[in-house]
Design a protein around this motif. Structure first.
Motif, PDB file in Angstrom:
ATOM      1  N   SER A  19      52.741  43.782  60.787  1.00 54.20           N
ATOM      2  CA  SER A  19      51.884  43.143  59.787  1.00 54.20           C
ATOM      3  C   SER A  19      50.489  42.891  60.346  1.00 54.20           C
ATOM      4  CB  SER A  19      52.507  41.836  59.287  1.00 54.20           C
ATOM      5  OG  SER A  19      52.723  40.918  60.345  1.00 54.20           O
ATOM      6  N   GLU A  20      50.380  42.552  61.616  1.00 54.46           N
ATOM      7  CA  GLU A  20      49.072  42.326  62.228  1.00 54.46           C
ATOM      8  C   GLU A  20      48.241  43.609  62.201  1.00 54.46           C
ATOM      9  OE1 GLU A  20      46.089  40.119  63.733  1.00 54.46           O
ATOM     10  OE2 GLU A  20      48.106  39.300  63.385  1.00 54.46           O
ATOM     11  N   LYS A  21      48.903  44.735  62.481  1.00 54.71           N
ATOM     12  CA  LYS A  21      48.182  46.005  62.534  1.00 54.71           C
ATOM     13  C   LYS A  21      47.710  46.452  61.156  1.00 54.71           C
ATOM     14  CE  LYS A  21      50.492  47.739  66.683  1.00 54.71           C
ATOM     15  NZ  LYS A  21      51.471  48.729  67.217  1.00 54.71           N
ATOM     16  N   PHE A  22      48.592  46.391  60.144  1.00 54.85           N
ATOM     17  CA  PHE A  22      48.149  46.895  58.846  1.00 54.85           C
ATOM     18  C   PHE A  22      47.158  45.938  58.180  1.00 54.85           C
ATOM     19  CE2 PHE A  22      51.924  44.746  56.774  1.00 54.85           C
ATOM     20  CZ  PHE A  22      51.258  44.094  55.738  1.00 54.85           C
ATOM     21  N   ILE A  23      47.259  44.655  58.482  1.00 58.04           N
ATOM     22  CA  ILE A  23      46.276  43.702  57.942  1.00 58.04           C
ATOM     23  C   ILE A  23      44.890  43.988  58.509  1.00 58.04           C
ATOM     24  CG2 ILE A  23      45.540  41.279  58.033  1.00 58.04           C
ATOM     25  CD1 ILE A  23      48.551  40.561  57.750  1.00 58.04           C
ATOM     26  N   GLU A  24      44.812  44.221  59.804  1.00 63.80           N
ATOM     27  CA  GLU A  24      43.522  44.518  60.419  1.00 63.80           C
ATOM     28  C   GLU A  24      42.961  45.844  59.910  1.00 63.80           C
ATOM     29  OE1 GLU A  24      41.534  42.601  62.256  1.00 63.80           O
ATOM     30  OE2 GLU A  24      43.042  41.102  61.700  1.00 63.80           O
ATOM     31  N   TRP A  25      43.854  46.834  59.702  1.00 61.12           N
ATOM     32  CA  TRP A  25      43.402  48.111  59.165  1.00 61.12           C
ATOM     33  C   TRP A  25      42.870  47.954  57.741  1.00 61.12           C
ATOM     34  CZ3 TRP A  25      45.219  50.671  54.835  1.00 61.12           C
ATOM     35  CH2 TRP A  25      44.734  51.975  54.636  1.00 61.12           C
ATOM     36  N   MET A  26      43.503  47.097  56.962  1.00 56.67           N
ATOM     37  CA  MET A  26      43.157  46.909  55.557  1.00 56.67           C
ATOM     38  C   MET A  26      41.874  46.102  55.384  1.00 56.67           C
ATOM     39  SD  MET A  26      45.631  45.185  52.646  1.00 56.67           S
ATOM     40  CE  MET A  26      46.994  46.238  53.122  1.00 56.67           C
TER      41      MET A  26
ATOM     42  N   ALA B 238      44.268  41.653  45.368  1.00 59.07           N
ATOM     43  CA  ALA B 238      45.154  42.792  45.122  1.00 59.07           C
ATOM     44  C   ALA B 238      45.657  42.748  43.690  1.00 59.07           C
ATOM     45  CB  ALA B 238      46.331  42.784  46.100  1.00 59.07           C
ATOM     46  N   THR B 239      45.859  43.913  43.116  1.00 56.46           N
ATOM     47  CA  THR B 239      46.400  44.047  41.763  1.00 56.46           C
ATOM     48  C   THR B 239      47.812  44.594  41.855  1.00 56.46           C
ATOM     49  OG1 THR B 239      44.214  44.495  40.831  1.00 56.46           O
ATOM     50  CG2 THR B 239      46.118  45.185  39.528  1.00 56.46           C
ATOM     51  N   ILE B 240      48.742  43.957  41.150  1.00 55.38           N
ATOM     52  CA  ILE B 240      50.126  44.428  41.088  1.00 55.38           C
ATOM     53  C   ILE B 240      50.293  45.238  39.815  1.00 55.38           C
ATOM     54  CG2 ILE B 240      52.552  43.746  40.927  1.00 55.38           C
ATOM     55  CD1 ILE B 240      51.777  41.152  42.386  1.00 55.38           C
TER      56      ILE B 240
ATOM     57  N   LYS C  21      50.694  40.398  48.022  1.00 58.96           N
ATOM     58  CA  LYS C  21      49.408  39.998  47.453  1.00 58.96           C
ATOM     59  C   LYS C  21      48.932  38.695  48.089  1.00 58.96           C
ATOM     60  CE  LYS C  21      47.193  38.721  43.068  1.00 58.96           C
ATOM     61  NZ  LYS C  21      47.332  38.663  41.586  1.00 58.96           N
ATOM     62  N   HIS C  22      49.831  37.720  48.240  1.00 60.20           N
ATOM     63  CA  HIS C  22      49.481  36.443  48.849  1.00 60.20           C
ATOM     64  C   HIS C  22      49.088  36.621  50.312  1.00 60.20           C
ATOM     65  CE1 HIS C  22      49.511  32.148  49.533  1.00 60.20           C
ATOM     66  NE2 HIS C  22      50.453  32.263  50.454  1.00 60.20           N
ATOM     67  N   LEU C  23      49.845  37.427  51.040  1.00 66.64           N
ATOM     68  CA  LEU C  23      49.559  37.674  52.451  1.00 66.64           C
ATOM     69  C   LEU C  23      48.180  38.295  52.634  1.00 66.64           C
ATOM     70  CD1 LEU C  23      50.548  37.867  55.437  1.00 66.64           C
ATOM     71  CD2 LEU C  23      51.451  40.135  54.849  1.00 66.64           C
ATOM     72  N   VAL C  24      47.872  39.307  51.838  1.00 70.06           N
ATOM     73  CA  VAL C  24      46.581  39.993  51.947  1.00 70.06           C
ATOM     74  C   VAL C  24      45.424  39.040  51.608  1.00 70.06           C
ATOM     75  CG1 VAL C  24      45.142  41.817  50.946  1.00 70.06           C
ATOM     76  CG2 VAL C  24      47.537  42.277  51.529  1.00 70.06           C
ATOM     77  N   LEU C  25      45.598  38.246  50.554  1.00 63.24           N
ATOM     78  CA  LEU C  25      44.539  37.316  50.151  1.00 63.24           C
ATOM     79  C   LEU C  25      44.264  36.282  51.244  1.00 63.24           C
ATOM     80  CD1 LEU C  25      42.596  36.275  47.979  1.00 63.24           C
ATOM     81  CD2 LEU C  25      44.481  34.880  47.087  1.00 63.24           C
ATOM     82  N   VAL C  26      45.327  35.716  51.806  1.00 64.83           N
ATOM     83  CA  VAL C  26      45.163  34.675  52.822  1.00 64.83           C
ATOM     84  C   VAL C  26      44.549  35.234  54.104  1.00 64.83           C
ATOM     85  CG1 VAL C  26      46.411  33.081  54.341  1.00 64.83           C
ATOM     86  CG2 VAL C  26      47.001  33.210  51.908  1.00 64.83           C
ATOM     87  N   LYS C  27      44.985  36.403  54.514  1.00 64.82           N
ATOM     88  CA  LYS C  27      44.571  36.932  55.810  1.00 64.82           C
ATOM     89  C   LYS C  27      43.252  37.708  55.767  1.00 64.82           C
ATOM     90  CE  LYS C  27      46.645  36.385  58.969  1.00 64.82           C
ATOM     91  NZ  LYS C  27      46.710  35.245  59.909  1.00 64.82           N
TER      92      LYS C  27
END
Length: 346
Positions: free
Chosen positions: A12-19, A56-58, A45-51
């Protein structure tokens, strides 16, 4: 694949930083999404917004038809939109949860790139082309994977999100009675004290229209048994979720170990497979049954499939039922015995 938080934390750390900073994010659930797909999408969606601060759109194809799912979307304020209403060119990052490219159970265009896949079904070869994949076939729910990401990233879980995740794990594993692992149990027990019990009760006991009960009548009257195998056909329907719901319901019949349900929804054959046998891999069985006709997938004791372009005439639907029944009995190694009605009129 590790079952502790180590993998979840690193991945999760890696894809969050990439995103981070890449712009708008699209999260694709599977068609006619179930609680696991919707909960996983909401958690991501919550994880991406916070980090990262990115919105994000679902999105999903099909409909949200099952009563429990409609109440869950309403009461827990799940914001999801039909995929065909979006301009996909606006999204620079595409994620899939509880589904994969090429499975046939999502409406995302096959020619477009998918960057992140999170799922608990059998991995497809096409996922090798995706930038990030976390597919854990031993997990009972995709929601459990997302729960681990939230824990690993130390992201707080609100009562609403806890209720969504808990209900997803509860429904997907049948209260830890089907296809669960230690991680599912740990997530279930952690989330339980955080749940809004009033909303959970409303989700589990939704009001239903009177026409809903016609499906039970149709499923029972059309059910045929071949030893311990039961096959039913709902024919044309306006709610694709009813096939899976009726399959779960009819699996309770005594001496029945395998159920295959089918129906036709907007020109597509909808299939649902259930078994009580741990020796039968549902996904493998369904892929063999629909080989050359459509697509299928699943894990453990549950699976589903789609047959595009199914003819609408009654004779054509009956012929397909006969063909699928023959294929199913063959792959299971069961004799093609004379069909018997599940119940007889008295």
């Amino acid at each position: 694949m590790p079952t502790d938080l180590t993998w979840s934390s690193e991945f999760s750390e890696k894809f969050i930083e990439w995103m981070r900073g890449k712009g708008r994010v699209l999260i694709v659930a599977h068609d006619n999404p179930d609680p696991d797909s919707l909960a996983s999408a909401m958690a991501l969606k919550h994880l991406v917004l916070v980090k990262t601060g990115q919105e994000a759109t679902i999105a999903f194809g099909g409909v949200i038809g099952r009563g429990e799912n409609r109440v869950m979307v309403e009461k827990l304020e799940i914001q999801a939109v039909p995929l065909d209403t979006l301009d996909l060119n606006q999204y620079k990052v595409v994620c899939m949860v509880d589904t994969q490219p090429g499975t046939g159970n999502n409406s995302f265009p096959a020619e477009r790139d998918v960057h992140l896949v999170i799922d608990h079904h059998q991995a497809r070869d096409i996922c090798r082309t995706c930038r990030w994949t976390d597919i854990r076939e031993d997990y009972g729910a995709s929601a459990t994977i997302l729960f681990e990401y939230l824990q690993a990233q130390k992201v707080s879980i609100s009562t609403r999100l806890a209720t969504i995740l808990f209900y997803a794990i509860k429904s997907e594993t049948q209260d830890l009675g089907r296809d669960w692992c230690r991680a599912d149990r740990e997530a279930y027990l952690h989330l339980l004290p955080l749940v809004n019990n009033h909303i959970l009760f409303e989700i589990i006991h939704p009001p239903v229209p009177r026409d809903y009960f016609l499906y039970f009548c149709k499923a029972i009257s059309n059910a045929r048994t071949y030893g311990d195998v039961l096959v039913f056909n709902l024919y044309d329907i306006d709610n694709p979720d009813m096939v899976a719901e009726m399959a779960d319901f009819l699996l309770r019949a005594d001496d029945i170990r395998v159920v295959l349900g089918m129906a036709r929804f907007h020109g597509t054959g909808i299939l649902s497979f259930r078994t009580l046998s741990h020796r039968i891999h549902a996904g493998d069985v369904m892929r063999t049954v629909v080989d050359g006709l459509g697509t299928a997938g699943g894990h453990g004791m549950i699976a589903g499939g789609q047959i595009p372009g199914e003819e609408g005439s009654l004779s054509a639907q009956r012929a397909l039922e006969k063909d699928l029944t023959r294929r199913l009995l063959k792959v299971l190694g069961r004799p093609l015995t004379r069909a018997r009605r599940l119940v007889r009129n008295r």
